[in-house]
Structure formats: C-alpha cells, structure tokens
Scaffold this active site. Structure first.
Site, PDB file in Angstrom:
ATOM      1  N   GLU A  57       0.831  -1.222   0.000  1.00 28.74           N
ATOM      2  CA  GLU A  57       0.000   0.000   0.000  1.00 28.74           C
ATOM      3  C   GLU A  57       0.858   1.262   0.000  1.00 28.74           C
ATOM      4  OE1 GLU A  57      -2.873  -0.499  -0.784  1.00 28.74           O
ATOM      5  OE2 GLU A  57      -3.198  -2.549  -0.104  1.00 28.74           O
ATOM      6  N   GLY A  58       1.961   1.219  -0.706  1.00 29.93           N
ATOM      7  CA  GLY A  58       2.902   2.340  -0.712  1.00 29.93           C
ATOM      8  C   GLY A  58       3.944   2.123   0.361  1.00 29.93           C
TER       9      GLY A  58
END
Lengths: 601, 601
Positions: free
Chosen positions: B441-442
């Site tokens: 998620e990043g």
C-alpha cells in the site's frame, strides 16, 4: 538470484592503510604478511567466497538440512563439495597456530575472511566458525594430549567442532544445567543429558565432530561455579587417533528456524557418552568464556556480513529499477522513469548501509588486531592494554554490530519494495539470517550487561578511561584541520554524550542497580556510535593524506571523506537521544508490576 | 503455540472514555452505538478473533496456499470454515453502509475489529480487508448499477474483492502500467495484461471475486493521467446477478513470501477479460487513492496488531521463563532463578511495546473517528477539518505504525532468546508477517513523501497548523497540573522539534527539493512521536479524572499514567535526534554518484 562480491578493495584499505599491518612486522606471525601476501590472501579468499560459497546460499536456505531416522543429518546440495574445497584450500587455517598445522597469520586476516564467508553463506560459515570456538577452548585449556589428539584435525577442518551449552530450561543462566558427568575408572566421564540449539551439531561434512560440552560432576555446586567442560567426540578415537567406535551422542531433532536453514541446529542427546574433562573441575565457565569471546566477535562480524551482502544487492536493484522522477527534475529524460537510486529516501537507506558497513568493517578488523596484540604484543603492558580495550569492544562489536546489521539488512530489503518480500529475490533470507546474530552467543541484552555491568567497572574503570583517551587523542589531532576538524567536532559531541552517560551510571547505579540495567542497551548503542565515529575519523584521515598525493583511485578516497561526513550527520545525533533516555533511569521502566502486563478483557 | 486475547478492556477505554463515542450520538449511525452496544460489539468481536481466527494462524503459516494446475487456489485448513463463520456473524459488515446491507456503525468500531482480526490472523484478515478497499472505491465511484450489482454481496462477504495495481515493471509509478482496456460494442472493455502482488487474488473462500483493475484505454496519455479503473468479476454475473460464466482472468502463480503465507498473493493474467469502467476515463488514479487511503489505515493497524500479539506472548514468556537473578537481589529466593520479567532490559522491551501498542491503538481509533467525521460531521467546516487532519494522519498511521510495529514485534521475539528464532514458538511469524506492512500500500518511503511532499504544503500548510494548534491546546490545558504538567512539558519539547523541522523544510525545500526527500522519513517519525504523545496525554488525563472518583479498576488507570510517563521518558527524546538529522539536509546524503556504490575488488 542475489549475488555477492567480496569488498576486497575496502578490506585492503583498512588492513594496509588504516591499520597499517606492515608496521607490526616485528611481531611473531606478522613478519610473513607483507602487503603482497596480505593482498593475495584477501583477494583469493574473497574470490573463493564469491565463487564457491555464495552460489549455494539461496539453495541451502530453500533445502535446509535433513535429519534421517538414525539421527544422521544431510546438509543441502553442494555443501559437502564446498566444504571439501574449503578444507583443501586451507581457508580454515589462516590464523590458527603453526604448532598444530595452522598458518599462524594475524587474526586481522582471519576476521576479514570470516566477513566474506558469512556474507557469501552464513549457514555454511558456522560449520568452520563453531570449530574455531572449540579450537580456542582446547588451545587455552586442553591438556597436551588433548591438543595433540584433536587440534591438528580440527584446524585442518578434517573434523569440526561444536559448543554445547544450552539446555531446554536454561541458556543465559548456565548455573542451572542438568547434564551429568560421572567419573569412570579409566579417567574418562560418562556424559548424560540433553543439549539444545547446538549449531553444526550433526552433519555429513566431516569425518568426526568434536563436541565441547558443559556438564556437572557429582556433588558439584548448584551454580555457575559447579560446571565443568568436557570434550566428547562423535566417534571415539582408535589407537592411531582415527575415528573408531560411535560414541553415545545422537541428534534427536533439528530445529525449524526463521533462517540459517542450511546449518543444522540440533537437539543432542547424550546417553552415557564418553568424554574427558578439559581444564579444571568446576572451572568450565571460564573455559566457556574463551569460546564465547571468540564466537562473539565472529557473530558481530555476521551482522556486518549480512548488511554488506544485502547492501550490494540493494545497490544493484536501485540502479536497475525505474520508478518516478528525481525531485530535482528527470535525471534520464529519455527513459520512461528514473532509477530509484535518484530518490533521497532510497539514497538515505543506501548511505546508512554504506556508512555502517565500512565503519563496522574497520571496527571488526581493528578487533582482529586487538586479538593479535593480546597474544603477541611485545610488552606485557601492551598486551594488557589490548586485552582491556578488546574486552570493552567485544560486546559492542557483537551487540551494536548485529542490531545495526539487522536494521540495515531490513532497510536493504525495503529498497526492493514488494520484491523484497518475495523469497526468490533473496533479501528475505538476508534479514532472516541476520536476525539470529542478535540472539545467539548471548542475546544483545546480555552483551549490554556485559559491557555496563562488568567491563565498565573493571579495574576502577580503567578500560573505559583508556578508551576515552584514545578517542580524545584522535579528536585533538584532527581539530583545526579543514576537512577533519568538522568531523572531529561532531564526534566530540558523541563522546561527550558517552562521558555524561558514564558519569550518570557512576552516580546512580550504586544506589539502584536497575538504573544500570535500564540504560545498558542504550549505552551499548552510544558506544557503538562513538567507536564507529572513531573509525570514520581514522579512515577520513588516511583518505585525506592519500588525496594529497593524487592517488590513482582518487574517487575511492573522496568517497571515504563524503561517507565520513554522512556518518557524522546521520548517526551521531542519536547519541544525545540515547543518553537522555538512559538518564531517565529505571523508575518509569520498573514502575509496573506483572498484573499491569496482563491483557484485560 | 502462541495465543491471543483481544485487549477489549483497553479498546473500551479508548472508545468510551477517551474518544467518548457516546458524545457523538447526534451523528447519523452513532445514535445506535450506546456504550452497551459498543461493548457488546467489542467483546463479541474480540472473542470471535481469539477463538476462531487465532487458532488457525500458525497452521496457516505452515501450510500456505496451494495453487493447482487449473489456476485455482486452496487456502489452508480451516480458513474456509472460519470465513463462513465470519460471514454468518456479519463481522465484515460493521461499518458498511446500511443502504447496501451493512450495519452502518461507526468506523471506530470497524477499526477496533480490524485490529483484533489482524492480531489473530493477519493473512486471514486480508481477505475481507481487501474487499473493504474495493467496496470503498465502488461506493465512491461506481455507477448506481455497479453498486447494486456488486456491493450487497461484497459487503455480506459472499464475494470478496481485490485491488489490481502493480505490474512486474511498476508499482509506485503507476503511470507506467501496460494493461490494456479495449472498448467493446456492448459498453464493456476487454482487459489484457499481467498484474502481480494481488493479495487475495484467487482462493476458495467465496463464490465470486470482484477485481478492481487499473488499465489504459487506447490512446490514453502515457502517465498517471491516463489510467482508468475497471471492475472485472472472476465470474460474470448472469441475468439474476449470480455468478455465471468464468471470466478471462486466471491466477498464473502464487508468490513465495517471507510471511502472510495463508494469504494468496497472486500473479493474475488478464486475457481479454470482460470489465466495466468505474468512474470516469483517465481518472483511475483518484479512484485508486480512495481504495489506498482506506487500505493504508488498515495497514497501519496491522503494525499495531502484530506488535500487540507479539507483546502478549512475550509477557507470558517473560513471566514463565526463569534465568538469573534480579539486579536488586533475588525476587523469588526459593526458586532456582527469577522470571526474566525482573530484568530491566526485558522490561524495557515490554514497556516499549506497551507504550507503543496502547498509544497506537488510541491513534488508530481516533483515525477511525476522523473517517466517520469526514462523512458525518454536522457542518461542512467540521467535515473539512476532519478530512484535513485525517489526510495528515494517514501516512503517519501507516508509516510510523508499521515501522514501530515491526520493531516491537522484533523486540518481543528477542524476549524469547533462542526460542524466539524457532518457528514452533510463533514469534518468527509475527515478525515475518509484520514486515510486509512497511512495504505494501505504498512503501513507508512513499508515505513519508505523501506526508512531507503533499500534505504539509496543502492549502498553505493549513493542516499542519491545525495539528499544531490541536496539540498545543492539550499541552496548555495540562500545564500546571501536578500529574499531567510534567508529561505535557516533555510533549511540548517534541512538538517544538516538529515545529523546528517544519520550519527548516519551509526555509530549505524550495531551494532544493532533495532536502525534503532527505528528511521526509525522519519527519514522519517525529510526527509519530508527537501524535502518540498527544494520545498519551489524553489517556493520562482521562485516567487521572477516573482516579479522582476511586474507580473499581484503579490499577488500570494507574498503569495508564505510569505508561504515559515511560512514553515521555523513552520515546520523546528521539524527536530531537531526528530533527538534527533532518537539518543536515541532502548534501552529504546525495554527494556520491553511483560509481561510489559499486563494490570494488
């Protein structure tokens, strides 16, 4: 598949230029290591590790060791052949005494080789590594007959060795061991008990395995003052000194571990195994510490090793992988994206790794030189001084080296993003392998207490005062210099923090020893920061001198000075925060009783 | 085998006493959550996680997911049954809108449940977790028909959802994706391409899997402005809206990962799969960020979750395992040794874990409340303020929460000594599972740049100024108070460090944006320290008020104040060191070119 190249240029820089090994030519064993010999050992050793050991690292992790029903253990594919090559080339004998067939070279070179071996294949390196620990104990405490019987074949790696300390219910607190040693009429002992976590405890690499085992004789005190050390060969020796009858020690299981899968971590069951006492009865702890101190330095080097190999692979990935654009504008406008190397947060992680590994390498090799000086320095005073500093450095090399090594390995995995989490890329293995080094040979909490509870106070603090003097002198010499001065000033801040922390301990730990325990971990890290800072100052000094002479590899020396600057900018500030935490003492840490830690529904 | 008990008392403390959920009764959906209802949801939810999900966590790790030749995937034993129970009990529907069959309760409670689920079984939790991300995107951007077709069965967990972003050559830089979406005559699109790292991408838990896929329409701009979002069901829906014909998306492989083995991380091959556009053409990035922001908060909670479950097991071990004696003299002289709980260095690690998990829980649940307020607060102004603060908190919850979560999980493993490294004890799994949360998620580097590069500057710094005001007000209110005053003063120091760091960015980042990138990670950690400090000040305030009334569980509130003191002693000093590192800027970090990173032989 990940790759590894031994950083031999950097090793030669430290050995030849920073430590200046050639200047110790008057010491026994050092006369043979002219720079030519040194370079040859480093380069050939590095090549062997990169070409023979590294290629079987990942497959070793995937395959692990297999225990068969009869208790025998098969190592992963290629390990037996690699170990044969290792033995034939004599890589295990570098720093071992010539008297028993070793090459008698300085430990500095042995340590350099240990780094390469562990980077290439940590699990492999533990087979000869544990052997070295057992060799140290036999050299120090073995009888002449024991030395004669075991050392030559252990040093040649025809046989390997182990250290048997831990039992299911005790690890750190060895006074609690239950393994029994019953004296027999023939002067031997009958050993019975269960040992766990025995690295390299059983395998197919060598003709014999020489176990060094802590056990208790009948009626021995029920404490660490009641343990004795025994040598227990897997195969008893026949009249010619060759492996004969199988002894009563069997591998009962191998552990399923987070990493170092290719090393067989055994439960060893001793059932009336024949053993012989090494050294004096009830003095096993002292003998064990000889093994442990050697092993602790080796484990600290493992922290460096995993950081180094992870770093090399992260650099390659950062230069290859393209995502996004440099913040300052496209670095390669013709490409669809820039290499992630341009992003400051990636560079931060790579520079952290570079500053740690190069600084730690200098520290580890300096540690090797100190080992040599404790044995070989010309005067008793010099030997005592080296021993004192080495005693201080050992827990720092082990504790700080492995804490930071794990952190760096983790950050290098982070450089890979999602791919770092996938086993095929190999970064997970570096992290998983690095993790054990914070735990074994005394957890890093034990290292911190060894440093703060024992070493700081010894001889009225003589060791730490000698260390402060040493750092202070280098700082004083660098001050005023345009390049070195600013570095020295920052190091002086860190040294000041360590001195304040030391003073705080002196003023508070007597009144409440928990204050010492509560700050020991932080102190160990402050000292790690200071001593790596000292290494960087020394390396920068040498680099600056070389640059004055316009050397061929100018960029190498310029990078040293730039990395020293980064170190002072980004590592040193933590010393102040750690000191402030330490000074908060034990009160808030120990305020709560066990009921406050229960999970309430 | 490790165990898990949901920390429901602590959750109720935060929800009922610190956040005072009942005081928001005038907001839609909040009127139903009287303290009775809240407590029932927390207690029953916690029980479900402890009793149903936790027991299959370790076996799930050992078995992993199995992909068959036809591309189908079998989840580990017990997962299908557990997911059925999860679905039947409606645990996936708590915070989902009533319009589509959800229970419409506050996200605060949904987040509390997410914590319990991830602690009990992170790999399991990702199946409904990813579904929630997909639901968010469909709610925000789906057409009325799409909502009608997919949402009720996704919310009921009859079907699950996925997010398909990453491709082999791009992750963070989604402008580079190559997956194609060709418009068809019937208004659908034909999707072709390869997606990797698709969590829960294929499995046997649900009747259908609804993939949300980023792809490019013909002629779309070659950047992040050219990506569109598509809904691509595994089974196309028949006329009755039930799963019918198999769509052209197949799992080509499942990844071998460091952890979360029980979640199937898939390579998904789209070969002319039928999909429908969600939202506007070329506006896929915005839709993706809706999924991502929801998912990032969930991932931050995973950091908390793994720290919590690791902590619980470390406490149990520390109270059970006996080694050595307390530094202040034997705590249990009649026993052979004291529990290791008495050793300050063990207590340090446990207190670090306690201070982090309890503080992080408060932050995560406050984050849940902010999510509710962005949708439901009564005035536009209140909604905008909540949205602004939430935007600032999201990267901190994700980045700081998972960095510290991993660190704490690692330290809890350390408490176990050698046993922590053995898989049977379960601590390795907590570390390995926690590791992914720093990456997906990043990566946390992306979070830091989201915070510093986007959120800080938005609206002329309005968000960060609002945050400073918020913290400043709590500090001002606490000053002078005998108990809270000293805590507030230490927090004020940390806030001062954050303000200095912010100022330094303002003065230097315009001139050289690398200064921002070089300090972003440190800034994110400074902010994590400050906001957890704010949580601790708020918790201490509530605890002190309760203590004034002699509550039944006095010890609970006393422990809160003691832990707040520990937090201020041992977490806050890092803010200063981080600020000093940040202020060293990009110069020494970016000084070296790529040749300086090559390993020289």
């Amino acid at each position: 598949m990940p790759s590894y190249t031994a950083p031999t240029r950097d090793t030669r820089f430290i050995v030849n230029e920073v430590l200046d090994l050639a200047s110790y030519g008057n010491l026994p064993g050092f006369e043979m290591v002219t720079p030519d010999v040194t370079d040859a050992v480093i380069d050939e050793g590095g090549k062997f590790c990169s070409e023979v050991l590294a290629p079987i690292n990942q497959s070793g992790d995937q395959q692990g060791c297999i225990r068969h029903e009869d208790g025998s253990v098969t190592t992963p594919e290629g390990f037996k052949e690699a170990f044969e090559q290792f033995r034939e080339a004599g890589w295990g004998t570098i720093a071992a005494p010539e008297e028993f067939g070793g090459q008698g070279m300085p430990h500095v070179l042995g340590f350099a080789m240990e780094e390469f071996i562990s980077s290439a294949n940590q699990a492999f390196g533990m087979y000869p590594g544990l052997t070295n620990g057992a060799i140290s104990a036999l050299i120090a405490k073995g009888s002449p007959e024991q030395k004669e019987m075991y050392l030559p074949k252990m040093i040649s790696n025809e046989w390997t060795g182990t250290m048997n300390l831990t039992e299911p219910h005790c690890g750190t607190d060895l006074g609690m061991i239950r393994t029994k040693a019953e004296p027999q009429d023939d002067g031997s002992y009958s050993i019975t008990g269960t040992k766990i976590f025995i690295s390299a405890g059983e395998h197919d690499l060598a003709d014999n395995i020489i176990h060094l085992v802590l056990a208790k004789t009948p009626g021995a005190p029920d404490s660490s003052k009641g343990i004795s050390l025994f040598v227990v060969p897997k195969f008893l020796l026949d009249a010619d000194g060759n492996p004969g009858e199988r002894n009563g020690v069997v591998c009962g299981a191998i552990e399923h571990k987070m990493g170092i899968h290719a090393n067989s971590t055994c439960v060893l069951n001793y059932d009336g195994a024949k053993g012989w006492m090494v050294g004096e009865e009830n003095k096993g702890l002292a003998a064990m510490f000889i093994m442990m101190n050697a092993a602790r330095l080796g484990v600290g080097i493992q922290g460096l090793s995993q950081a180094e190999v992870a770093y090399q692979n992260a650099v390659a990935y950062a230069l290859d992988r393209r995502q996004g654009r440099a913040l300052t504008g496209p670095a390669e406008p013709e490409a669809q994206a820039d290499p992630i190397f341009v992003h400051p947060d990636v560079r931060r992680m790579l520079m952290d790794a570079k500053a740690f590994t190069e600084g730690m390498r200098a520290l580890a090799l300096w540690g090797g030189l100190l080992v040599d000086l404790t044995h070989k320095a010309q005067t008793e005073e010099e030997r005592a001084e080296a021993d004192m500093i080495l005693g201080l450095m050992t827990p720092v090399i082990k504790g700080y080296g492995t804490d930071k090594g794990y952190e760096v390995a983790t950050n290098m995995q982070q450089v890979f993003g999602g791919h770092g989490y996938i086993e095929e890329w190999g970064m997970s293995q570096f992290v998983r392998d690095a993790r054990i080094a914070q735990i074994y040979e005394g957890t890093n909490g034990v290292q911190a207490m060894d440093l703060c509870g024992r070493k700081l106070a010894q001889n009225g603090g003589a060791a730490i005062q000698a260390f402060f003097k040493l750092v202070g002198e280098d700082i004083a010499a660098a001050k005023g210099d345009e390049v070195l001065g600013p570095l020295a000033e920052k190091l002086e801040n860190a040294l000041g923090e360590q001195q304040k922390a030391t003073m705080w301990f002196m003023q508070n730990a007597m009144q409440n020893p928990n204050h010492l325990g509560a700050g020991a971990h932080h102190y160990m890290h402050i000292m790690g920061i200071v001593v790596l800072g000292l290494m960087w100052l020394r390396m920068a000094k040498v680099a600056q001198e070389k640059l004055g002479g316009s050397p061929d590899d100018k960029a190498f020396y310029e990078a040293k000075i730039a990395t020293a600057r980064y170190y002072m900018d980004r590592f040193v500030p933590d010393a102040g925060a750690l000191r402030r935490k330490l000074e908060s003492g034990a009160d808030s840490m120990m305020a709560l009783g066990e009921e406050a830690f229960a999970t309430a529904a």
